[in-house]
Design an enzyme around this catalytic site. Structure first.
Site, short mmCIF file in Angstrom:
data_model
loop_
_atom_site.label_atom_id
_atom_site.label_comp_id
_atom_site.label_asym_id
_atom_site.label_seq_id
_atom_site.Cartn_x
_atom_site.Cartn_y
_atom_site.Cartn_z
N MET A 133 10.98 1.61 1.07
CA MET A 133 9.60 1.41 0.62
C MET A 133 8.69 2.37 1.39
SD MET A 133 9.57 -0.77 -1.80
CE MET A 133 7.77 -0.76 -1.97
N ASP A 169 9.92 4.30 -3.11
CA ASP A 169 8.99 3.55 -3.96
C ASP A 169 7.64 3.39 -3.26
OD1 ASP A 169 7.81 1.71 -5.68
OD2 ASP A 169 9.31 0.14 -5.39
N MET A 197 7.75 -10.00 -8.35
CA MET A 197 7.07 -10.53 -7.15
C MET A 197 6.90 -12.03 -7.27
SD MET A 197 4.07 -7.73 -6.77
CE MET A 197 4.40 -5.98 -6.92
N HIS A 244 11.73 1.06 -13.72
CA HIS A 244 11.66 0.27 -12.50
C HIS A 244 10.85 -1.00 -12.77
CE1 HIS A 244 11.85 -0.13 -8.11
NE2 HIS A 244 10.59 -0.53 -8.16
N HIS A 278 13.76 -4.52 -9.07
CA HIS A 278 13.41 -4.58 -7.65
C HIS A 278 12.86 -5.97 -7.36
CE1 HIS A 278 10.45 -2.91 -4.35
NE2 HIS A 278 11.39 -3.68 -3.84
N MET A 334 11.20 -8.47 -5.22
CA MET A 334 10.37 -8.75 -4.02
C MET A 334 10.18 -10.25 -3.97
SD MET A 334 7.80 -5.53 -4.34
CE MET A 334 8.18 -5.27 -6.07
N ASP A 367 9.40 -4.39 -11.22
CA ASP A 367 9.02 -5.02 -9.95
C ASP A 367 8.77 -6.52 -10.11
OD1 ASP A 367 8.80 -2.90 -7.98
OD2 ASP A 367 7.17 -2.11 -9.21
N SER A 377 7.54 2.86 -12.77
CA SER A 377 7.34 1.44 -12.45
C SER A 377 6.34 0.84 -13.42
CB SER A 377 6.81 1.29 -11.02
OG SER A 377 6.34 -0.03 -10.85
C1 DX5 Z 1 5.08 -1.83 -4.89
C2 DX5 Z 1 6.06 -1.68 -6.03
C3 DX5 Z 1 6.08 -0.31 -6.65
C4 DX5 Z 1 4.78 0.10 -7.30
C5 DX5 Z 1 4.63 1.57 -7.06
O1 DX5 Z 1 5.25 -3.05 -4.28
O2 DX5 Z 1 7.38 -1.95 -5.57
O3 DX5 Z 1 7.18 -0.12 -7.53
O4 DX5 Z 1 4.71 -0.19 -8.65
O5 DX5 Z 1 3.41 1.95 -7.56
P1 DX5 Z 1 2.70 3.32 -7.23
O6 DX5 Z 1 3.60 4.42 -7.71
O7 DX5 Z 1 1.43 3.21 -7.97
O8 DX5 Z 1 2.52 3.38 -5.72
ZN ZN Z 2 9.27 -1.37 -6.74
#
Ligand code: DX5
Ligand code: ZN
Length: 220
Positions: free
Chosen positions: A137, A175, A37, A33, A66, A68, A35, A8
């Site tokens: 999650m 994740d 947001m 990955h 992903h 969010m 992310d 990620s």
């Molecule tokens: C959290 C993200 C993850 C995050 C995981 O909201 O969706 O992908 O980057 O990070 P680690 O592996 O540090 O928990």
């Molecule tokens: Zn993620």
């Protein structure tokens, strides 16, 4: 089943992002990955289309996006255009999750659907034959570096049983809070796509990835 590591980039060093992606690829990570947001579905804001466009093609890795984001269906086409190979939406963020999955497929991209730690696994049942990947999650979505929630293991097992009972061979991605020390348990529970941010990008990226891959290969 094929085990895939999905680093990620939320935890990457953005000054040298391309270089770090290549390190993860050299050491065997199949996915990146990504992310996204929006500051509404989760409190924080990360990055979006221009970053994806700029890193696509840097490596041959699968771009695992992903979202969010509230009502993610609004952005599916644009992320597909910017280079997403898989787009995952949150069940909790969609007014009509089935329609969002259909929109993803209509863009020629693989579809994933995700649930937060507080959402019952059974809520995925209507979508089990409508997505290629299910993302459990294992922390509250929104930021990296949190602790793995142990109850997630039971949730992964339950989901794998629901899929097996129906003869569906979909991917289960997990994740949040995954490190070398606990990735084996997550795989044992039934997951095969493993996301890790801090576990890959804190320290020596290539070595961290290689160490993950050595563990993953034992389970194939
Ligand atoms: C959290 C993200 C993850 C995050 C995981 O909201 O969706 O992908 O980057 O990070 P680690 O592996 O540090 O928990
Ligand atoms: Zn993620």
């Amino acid at each position: 089943m094929k085990m895939i590591l999905a680093p990620s980039i939320l935890s990457a060093d953005f000054r040298i992002l391309g270089e770090q992606l290549r390190e993860t690829e050299r050491a065997g990570a199949g996915y990146i990955h990504f992310d996204v947001m929006d500051g509404i579905f989760v409190p924080s804001i990360s990055f979006g289309m221009p970053v994806l466009s700029s890193i696509r093609g840097t490596t041959g890795q699968t771009m695992d996006v992903h979202l969010m984001v509230t009502e993610p269906v609004r952005y599916v086409e644009e992320f597909a255009r910017c280079g997403a190979d898989i787009i995952t939406v949150h069940l909790e963020a969609c007014e009509d999750p089935g329609a969002a999955l259909d929109r993803i497929h209509s863009c020629g991209v693989r579809a994933g659907i995700s649930i937060k730690p507080g959402t019952a696994v059974e809520e995925l049942i209507p979508y089990l034959d409508r997505a290629e990947m299910f993302l459990i999650m294992s922390v509250e979505p929104g930021r990296g570096g949190q602790k793995f929630i142990p109850e997630s293991l039971e949730r992964i097992r339950k989901l794998r049983n629901l899929l097996d009972e129906r003869g569906i061979e979909a991917d289960i991605e997990v994740d949040g809070g995954i490190y070398h020390s606990n990735v084996g348990e997550v795989i044992d529970a039934g997951a095969n796509v493993l996301v890790s941010g801090s576990g890959v990008f804190n320290g020596d990226v290539e070595k961290n990835t290689a160490d993950f891959m050595e563990i993953l290969r034992r389970y194939e």
